[in-house]
Motif scaffolding. Structure first.
Motif, short mmCIF file in Angstrom:
data_model
loop_
_atom_site.label_atom_id
_atom_site.label_comp_id
_atom_site.label_asym_id
_atom_site.label_seq_id
_atom_site.Cartn_x
_atom_site.Cartn_y
_atom_site.Cartn_z
N LYS A 49 1.66 8.76 3.98
CA LYS A 49 1.68 9.70 3.17
C LYS A 49 3.10 11.12 3.13
N HIS A 50 3.29 11.35 2.25
CA HIS A 50 4.28 12.49 2.13
C HIS A 50 6.03 11.78 2.00
N ALA A 51 5.86 10.44 2.54
CA ALA A 51 7.08 9.63 2.71
C ALA A 51 7.53 9.57 1.01
N MET A 52 9.28 8.75 1.19
CA MET A 52 9.87 8.73 0.68
C MET A 52 10.58 7.10 0.16
N VAL A 53 10.41 6.37 -0.60
CA VAL A 53 11.65 5.10 -0.48
C VAL A 53 12.44 5.77 -1.79
N THR A 71 0.64 -1.32 -0.05
CA THR A 71 -0.26 0.02 -0.05
C THR A 71 1.00 0.97 0.00
N VAL A 72 0.31 2.33 -1.19
CA VAL A 72 0.92 3.20 -0.52
C VAL A 72 -0.28 4.80 -0.80
N GLU A 73 0.46 5.38 0.63
CA GLU A 73 -0.90 6.52 0.14
C GLU A 73 -0.33 7.14 -1.15
N ASP A 74 -1.32 8.28 -0.44
CA ASP A 74 -1.40 9.83 -1.21
C ASP A 74 0.08 10.95 -1.05
N GLU A 75 0.47 10.64 -2.23
CA GLU A 75 1.45 12.25 -2.45
C GLU A 75 2.77 11.13 -1.61
N ALA A 76 3.11 10.19 -2.21
CA ALA A 76 4.11 9.57 -1.73
C ALA A 76 5.04 8.97 -2.72
N PHE A 77 6.19 8.81 -2.03
CA PHE A 77 7.81 8.73 -3.93
C PHE A 77 8.08 7.61 -2.96
N ARG A 104 16.42 10.24 6.97
CA ARG A 104 16.71 11.29 7.49
C ARG A 104 15.16 11.63 7.38
N LYS A 105 14.36 13.07 7.94
CA LYS A 105 13.59 13.53 7.79
C LYS A 105 12.97 14.15 6.47
N LEU A 106 11.47 13.79 5.35
CA LEU A 106 12.28 15.01 4.29
C LEU A 106 11.81 16.76 4.86
N THR A 107 12.31 17.43 3.64
CA THR A 107 12.42 18.87 4.23
C THR A 107 10.62 19.46 3.51
N GLU A 108 10.50 20.48 3.12
CA GLU A 108 9.10 21.16 3.24
C GLU A 108 9.26 21.31 1.36
N GLU A 109 10.66 21.50 1.21
CA GLU A 109 10.61 21.86 -0.46
C GLU A 109 10.30 20.16 -1.09
N GLU A 110 11.56 19.36 -0.14
CA GLU A 110 11.24 17.72 -1.57
C GLU A 110 9.58 17.55 -0.62
N MET A 111 8.23 18.22 0.30
CA MET A 111 6.90 17.16 0.16
C MET A 111 6.67 18.27 -1.20
N ALA A 112 6.96 19.66 -0.87
CA ALA A 112 6.75 20.31 -2.30
C ALA A 112 6.79 19.26 -3.47
N ILE A 115 6.42 2.32 6.67
CA ILE A 115 6.94 3.63 6.83
C ILE A 115 6.88 5.22 6.25
N PRO A 116 7.13 5.78 8.24
CA PRO A 116 6.77 6.91 8.31
C PRO A 116 5.55 7.98 7.72
N CYS A 117 5.08 8.78 7.56
CA CYS A 117 4.56 9.77 6.82
C CYS A 117 6.20 10.71 7.16
N GLY A 118 6.41 11.51 6.12
CA GLY A 118 7.29 12.34 5.20
C GLY A 118 9.42 11.98 6.12
#
Length: 273
Positions: A159-163, A138-144, A190-198, A175-178
């Motif tokens: 959501k907003h997580a990155m693999v 399962t991959v939630e909305d706006e994930a990468f 590491r944590k995602l930055t606001e720019e990376e989420m955008a 994989i938790p959000c962000g």
């Protein structure tokens, strides 16, 4: 599909096979003068008996991709060249505005060692990079999901997580959000930055717009393609330095000579064409 439906399907199959057998017989009778046209059995959208894909009319499915069985694809999503989405023993659900990039594989699991039923669910505005493998996850909305990443049975990307590219996400990993996870096996980086989420949201939008261009190009007929080739050849900008290296001298027609600050109007283009 009931007994009658399977019988009709079987009859249709044998009629098609009979036609191909007749074609082979005709070619053998023609001997060396025959021209054999090989029939490709590839179908971009294919059902498995009563399991048929449900694809929105605004979805772009590239030539060479395969969407098979119980697969739902939402509006504005895109399935790119060489992808395989196989919903045979379970279902695949893809939301809106999601892109599954070239050569990616999405499959499902009828069950696993823990006895769970595992469809593959991909949310809205998700980017799945080239050659990724998603299996019963399962991959939630706006994930990468990065290029070449593998998500195994029961894995869950919030959501907003990155693999990261090339990562291997083991079974039942969440994989938790962000957060960014990478490696083999995948671990927290590491944590995602606001720019990376955008960027994740913008990436999905970019592919939605790019899919419209490819859909328009793939939808062109032979005459339209040949006409555009003629126009490009006629109006192409010439590189004088490159031509001089080849010893080519080109004469520009008078109707194509314009001042540097003047663009050709639509009427003039039409007359010239």
């Amino acid at each position: 599909m009931g007994t009658l439906g399977k019988a009709v399907y079987t009859i249709g199959f044998w009629i098609r096979e009979t036609g191909q057998a007749l074609d082979r017989l005709g070619c053998s009778l023609q001997g060396n003068h025959s021209f054999r046209e090989h029939l490709s059995r590839h179908r971009t959208i294919m059902n498995v008996f009563d399991k048929a894909p449900a694809v929105d009319k605004d979805v772009f499915i590239a030539p060479g991709a395969s969407v098979i069985g119980d697969v739902q694809v939402g509006r504005g999503s895109s399935i790119w060249y060489g992808c395989v989405l196989r919903g045979d023993v379970n279902s695949i659900h893809i939301g809106t505005g999601t892109n599954i990039q070239d050569n990616s594989l999405v499959h499902v699991a009828k069950t696993n060692l823990s006895g769970k039923v595992l469809p593959t669910i991909i949310g809205d505005n998700v980017t799945v990079g080239h050659s990724a493998v998603l299996h019963g996850c399962t991959v939630e909305d706006e994930a990468f999901v990065g290029m070449g990443a593998t998500l195994l049975d029961g894995s869950y990307v919030e959501k907003h997580a990155m693999v990261a590219a090339g990562a291997l996400v083991r079974q039942n990993t969440r994989i938790p959000c962000g957060e960014v996870w990478g490696g083999n096996p995948a671990k927290f980086l590491r944590k995602l930055t606001e720019e990376e989420m955008a960027f994740i949201s913008q990436s999905a939008l970019n592919y939605t717009n790019l899919a419209k261009v490819h859909a328009a190009e793939n939808g062109k007929g032979f005459d339209e393609i040949e006409f555009e080739k003629m126009l490009r050849k006629k109006f192409a900008n010439r590189d004088e330095e490159y031509d001089s290296m080849l010893g080519v001298v080109r004469e520009t027609p008078p109707e194509l000579i314009l001042p540097d600050n003047v663009m050709p109007s639509d009427n003039k283009l039409a007359k010239t064409a």
